[in-house]
Scaffold this motif. Structure first.
Motif, PDB file in Angstrom:
ATOM      1  N   UNK A   1    -104.633  28.165 115.390  1.00 45.06           N
ATOM      2  CA  UNK A   1    -104.801  28.310 116.839  1.00 45.06           C
ATOM      3  C   UNK A   1    -103.849  29.343 117.432  1.00 45.06           C
ATOM      4  N   UNK A   2    -103.080  30.002 116.574  1.00 47.17           N
ATOM      5  CA  UNK A   2    -102.171  31.040 117.066  1.00 47.17           C
ATOM      6  C   UNK A   2    -102.954  32.268 117.486  1.00 47.17           C
ATOM      7  N   UNK A   3    -102.435  32.968 118.503  1.00 46.63           N
ATOM      8  CA  UNK A   3    -103.050  34.230 118.902  1.00 46.63           C
ATOM      9  C   UNK A   3    -103.004  35.192 117.737  1.00 46.63           C
ATOM     10  N   UNK A   4    -104.117  35.887 117.474  1.00 47.24           N
ATOM     11  CA  UNK A   4    -104.213  36.701 116.280  1.00 47.24           C
ATOM     12  C   UNK A   4    -103.213  37.857 116.298  1.00 47.24           C
ATOM     13  N   UNK A   5    -102.788  38.289 117.522  1.00 45.51           N
ATOM     14  CA  UNK A   5    -101.829  39.385 117.582  1.00 45.51           C
ATOM     15  C   UNK A   5    -100.384  38.892 117.514  1.00 45.51           C
ATOM     16  N   UNK A   6    -100.199  37.573 117.481  1.00 41.96           N
ATOM     17  CA  UNK A   6     -98.847  37.013 117.454  1.00 41.96           C
ATOM     18  C   UNK A   6     -98.138  37.375 116.153  1.00 41.96           C
ATOM     19  N   UNK A   7     -96.841  37.725 116.267  1.00 42.71           N
ATOM     20  CA  UNK A   7     -96.045  38.039 115.077  1.00 42.71           C
ATOM     21  C   UNK A   7     -94.723  37.289 115.171  1.00 42.71           C
TER      22      UNK A   7
ATOM     23  N   UNK B   1    -110.518  35.353 127.086  1.00 43.28           N
ATOM     24  CA  UNK B   1    -110.038  34.286 126.213  1.00 43.28           C
ATOM     25  C   UNK B   1    -109.279  34.907 125.038  1.00 43.28           C
ATOM     26  N   UNK B   2    -108.097  34.376 124.752  1.00 41.58           N
ATOM     27  CA  UNK B   2    -107.276  34.903 123.676  1.00 41.58           C
ATOM     28  C   UNK B   2    -107.967  34.679 122.326  1.00 41.58           C
ATOM     29  N   UNK B   3    -107.991  35.696 121.508  1.00 42.20           N
ATOM     30  CA  UNK B   3    -108.557  35.553 120.167  1.00 42.20           C
ATOM     31  C   UNK B   3    -107.553  34.845 119.274  1.00 42.20           C
ATOM     32  N   UNK B   4    -107.975  33.713 118.714  1.00 42.56           N
ATOM     33  CA  UNK B   4    -107.111  32.964 117.811  1.00 42.56           C
ATOM     34  C   UNK B   4    -107.460  33.280 116.362  1.00 42.56           C
ATOM     35  N   UNK B   5    -106.612  32.825 115.460  1.00 43.48           N
ATOM     36  CA  UNK B   5    -106.821  33.116 114.044  1.00 43.48           C
ATOM     37  C   UNK B   5    -108.160  32.565 113.559  1.00 43.48           C
ATOM     38  N   UNK B   6    -108.535  31.363 114.008  1.00 54.09           N
ATOM     39  CA  UNK B   6    -109.826  30.800 113.615  1.00 54.09           C
ATOM     40  C   UNK B   6    -110.984  31.688 114.018  1.00 54.09           C
ATOM     41  N   UNK B   7    -110.863  32.326 115.182  1.00 49.55           N
ATOM     42  CA  UNK B   7    -111.906  33.239 115.635  1.00 49.55           C
ATOM     43  C   UNK B   7    -111.897  34.527 114.814  1.00 49.55           C
ATOM     44  N   UNK B   8    -110.717  35.024 114.491  1.00 45.06           N
ATOM     45  CA  UNK B   8    -110.616  36.222 113.658  1.00 45.06           C
ATOM     46  C   UNK B   8    -111.286  35.993 112.302  1.00 45.06           C
ATOM     47  N   UNK B   9    -111.098  34.792 111.758  1.00 43.59           N
ATOM     48  CA  UNK B   9    -111.752  34.434 110.491  1.00 43.59           C
ATOM     49  C   UNK B   9    -113.267  34.489 110.654  1.00 43.59           C
ATOM     50  N   UNK B  10    -113.789  33.848 111.706  1.00 42.22           N
ATOM     51  CA  UNK B  10    -115.239  33.823 111.920  1.00 42.22           C
ATOM     52  C   UNK B  10    -115.801  35.233 112.051  1.00 42.22           C
ATOM     53  N   UNK B  11    -115.129  36.074 112.821  1.00 38.25           N
ATOM     54  CA  UNK B  11    -115.606  37.443 113.036  1.00 38.25           C
ATOM     55  C   UNK B  11    -115.617  38.234 111.734  1.00 38.25           C
ATOM     56  N   UNK B  12    -114.588  38.019 110.903  1.00 37.36           N
ATOM     57  CA  UNK B  12    -114.544  38.786 109.655  1.00 37.36           C
ATOM     58  C   UNK B  12    -115.612  38.315 108.679  1.00 37.36           C
TER      59      UNK B  12
END
Length: 587
Positions: free
Chosen positions: A166-172, A1-12
């Motif tokens: 909801x963007x992929x965290x690696x998206x630029x 599953x692609x890591x989204x920005x919301x997930x990156x926030x939760x993990x941090x």
């Protein structure tokens, strides 16, 4: 599953040791909620009834634990509702991170539904305040927000547009100019306590050595320095006065303290401020200057970890920019034994004051005296109980009749003095300390504002106890109108009076409505013994005045003027005041 920005926030957040987020979902934070859901095994989301309550819960949690409180709300009105609780955190120096949502970046500036530019709205509030516009900012901006909140003991704010969440965290999506990821290791933000310099301590000792009538004023910045405060007071022979947020610095029955200061304080403390020739201020910049000594009356030593707060109220001859505990440890060996005659005078005054306060806890009075209600709660509560309180007359009764003993603590909205935090504070603190007795002592006005969140305590099995001092009015405002010299107006509710105990029973838990003095103590003890959340709603005398510790001429003059102009409840009020004085004389 692609890591989204919301997930990156939760993990941090989890990396930083955060285990709880208080909040209310909405379509403006659906991407963030998905991130929280993916890590719900380590990050609990406490669903509330109102966003203001979420901010107060995070603030109470931060105040009681010293850890980061986190709250979340949707875009527009949800984020606006957080503001009152967050300003409470800012003004009382509690570390809180607010997380909000924002409309998609493509529609910003087009008058879209609920489009409120939250980064602008929060500009005065938050020390770190950012709208995240690129997934590559994660998780670095989360680190910066948390660092600012923890090191500055204040509020940080991050708002996330829906499409970024909801963007992929690696998206630029943009041309990237440098590395956006932070170092792999997290910094240790346990700031070292700042020691005093030898010169600062020597100057402070010189000023205190010359004192003939020394006094000590302690605040919330000295909560961790109880033993050192008492040791220095013993050495100097100086009575200790406490601010309300600093009530737990010294036990209330300790022979060195004269209690609180100000409208909610004691007569001996006010007399002391008017007579002392030297004042040692520790961990406070007490904002109510009219209760402090005259500038030409005293020499002042002030100890505060924040040098910008030194000298705000009085000229300070010996500033000590340092942690209170370390500064007092360094100061004590430099002090000689002081004359104790001044202390003995105020110990005698304090014994008389305590006798008068005890006399007001009269269980025979009908309507019920609020002092008696607080006295029964004080007697029945555990020695390590935590009391939260709203603003209003209830703060007076708590200040004077809730005694700090053992490991008891006391929390209220100090500088903002807002209504309504008592209940959500209790929920946040009970969540942090599930094995402690946590009690909210609130007025009917403050409780009614956020009472829906009592259901939050029930749903999360948080055994808070709520004691409602129900005078069916905005009691503090009533007395403020009278003290200004005007008859009361629009501060009493029409009948029927609220029955908050019925709300507790509707939530499936213990609720007791008390209208007679003889039922107060049994109801309090039953509520404290109940294994889950409980409410005791007690009808008290609405005409009981929260008298200042020492009545000044102007206050008495305006009080009289209000009656001459047609105070609508003057006979009941005068009867109450007279009964108070009779009880004091009998004691």
């Amino acid at each position: 599953m692609t890591e989204i920005v919301g997930e990156s926030l939760a993990k941090r957040l989890i990396d930083w040791g955060v285990d709880t987020v208080f909040g209310l979902p909405g379509d403006g934070i659906n991407g963030l909620m998905e991130g929280f859901r993916r890590h719900s095994d380590k990050l609990q989301f406490v669903l509330v009834q109102h966003e203001e309550a979420a901010a107060f819960m995070a603030t109470g949690y931060a105040k009681a634990t010293g850890r980061l409180g986190v709250c979340a709300a949707t875009s527009g009105p949800g984020a606006i509702h957080l503001l009152n609780g967050l300003y409470d955190a800012k003004l009382d120096h509690a570390p809180v991170l607010a997380i909000t949502g924002m409309q998609e970046t493509s529609v910003l500036g087009t008058h879209y539904q609920q489009e409120v530019h939250l980064d602008r709205l929060y500009q005065d509030l938050a020390a770190y305040n950012l709208m995240v516009t690129n997934p590559q900012q994660m998780p670095g901006v989360v680190d910066l927000a948390i660092r600012n909140a923890l090191t500055k003991r204040t509020v940080s704010h991050l708002t996330f547009p829906n499409d970024i969440q909801v963007a992929a965290v690696e998206q630029d999506p943009y041309r990237h100019v440098g590395p956006g990821t932070p170092p792999a290791s997290l910094p240790d933000l346990a700031l070292p306590a700042l020691p005093a310099t030898p010169d600062q301590l020597r100057r402070a000792a010189d000023v205190l050595a010359a004192a003939k009538r020394p006094a000590i004023l302690v605040g919330v910045g000295a909560l961790h320095a109880r033993d050192e405060v008492i040791a220095v007071a013993e050495r100097l022979g100086a009575p200790i006065v406490k601010t309300l947020p600093g009530k737990a610095v010294v036990p209330d029955y300790h022979p060195l303290t004269t209690g609180g200061l100000g409208l909610l304080g004691t007569g001996p403390s006010q007399d002391l401020m008017e007579e002392c020739d030297t004042l040692l201020m520790i961990g406070t910049s007490f904002p109510y200057g009219k209760f402090l000594p005259q500038p030409d009356q005293v020499r002042v030593v002030q100890i505060d970890a924040d040098p910008t707060l030194i000298g705000l109220r009085l000229p300070v001859e010996a500033p000590v920019a340092a942690d209170a505990k370390l500064a007092l440890q360094g100061l004590l060996p430099l002090l000689g034994e002081g004359d104790r005659s001044f202390l003995h005078k105020y110990q005698h005054e304090m014994e008389l004051w305590k006798r008068d306060m005890a006399a007001l806890q009269d269980g025979s009075r009908d309507p019920i005296a609020p002092q008696y209600l607080m006295g029964c709660l004080n007697d029945a509560a555990a020695d390590d109980a935590i009391l939260t309180c709203d603003s209003g007359t209830i703060a007076t009764w708590a200040a004077r009749h809730w005694t700090i003993r053992g490991e008891r603590q006391f929390y209220l909205s100090g500088n903002l003095a807002t209504m309504a935090p008592g209940l959500p504070y209790a929920i946040g603190i009970q969540h942090a300390y599930p094995d402690r007795q946590v009690i909210a002592f609130v007025g009917d006005g403050g409780f009614a504002m956020l009472m829906a969140d009592f259901l939050t305590a029930v749903r999360h099995d948080l055994p808070i106890k709520v004691v409602v001092n129900n005078n069916n009015s905005y009691g503090q405002i009533l007395w403020e109108q009278i003290i200004l010299g005007y008859p009361e107006y629009a501060v009493r509710h029409r009948n029927p009076e609220a029955d908050f105990a019925a709300w507790a029973r509707a939530c499936g838990t213990y609720g007791a409505k008390v209208t007679k003095p003889g039922d107060v103590e049994p109801a309090i003890r039953e509520a404290l013994a109940h294994p889950g959340p409980a409410i005791v709603d007690c009808d008290v005398n609405p005409n009981e005045p929260p008298m200042p510790g020492k009545i000044k001429y102007e206050q008495a003059k305006h009080f009289t003027e209000a009656f001459l102009r047609g105070q609508p409840h003057k006979m009941a009020t005068l009867a109450t005041v007279a009964r108070d004085k009779i009880n004091e004389l009998r004691s």
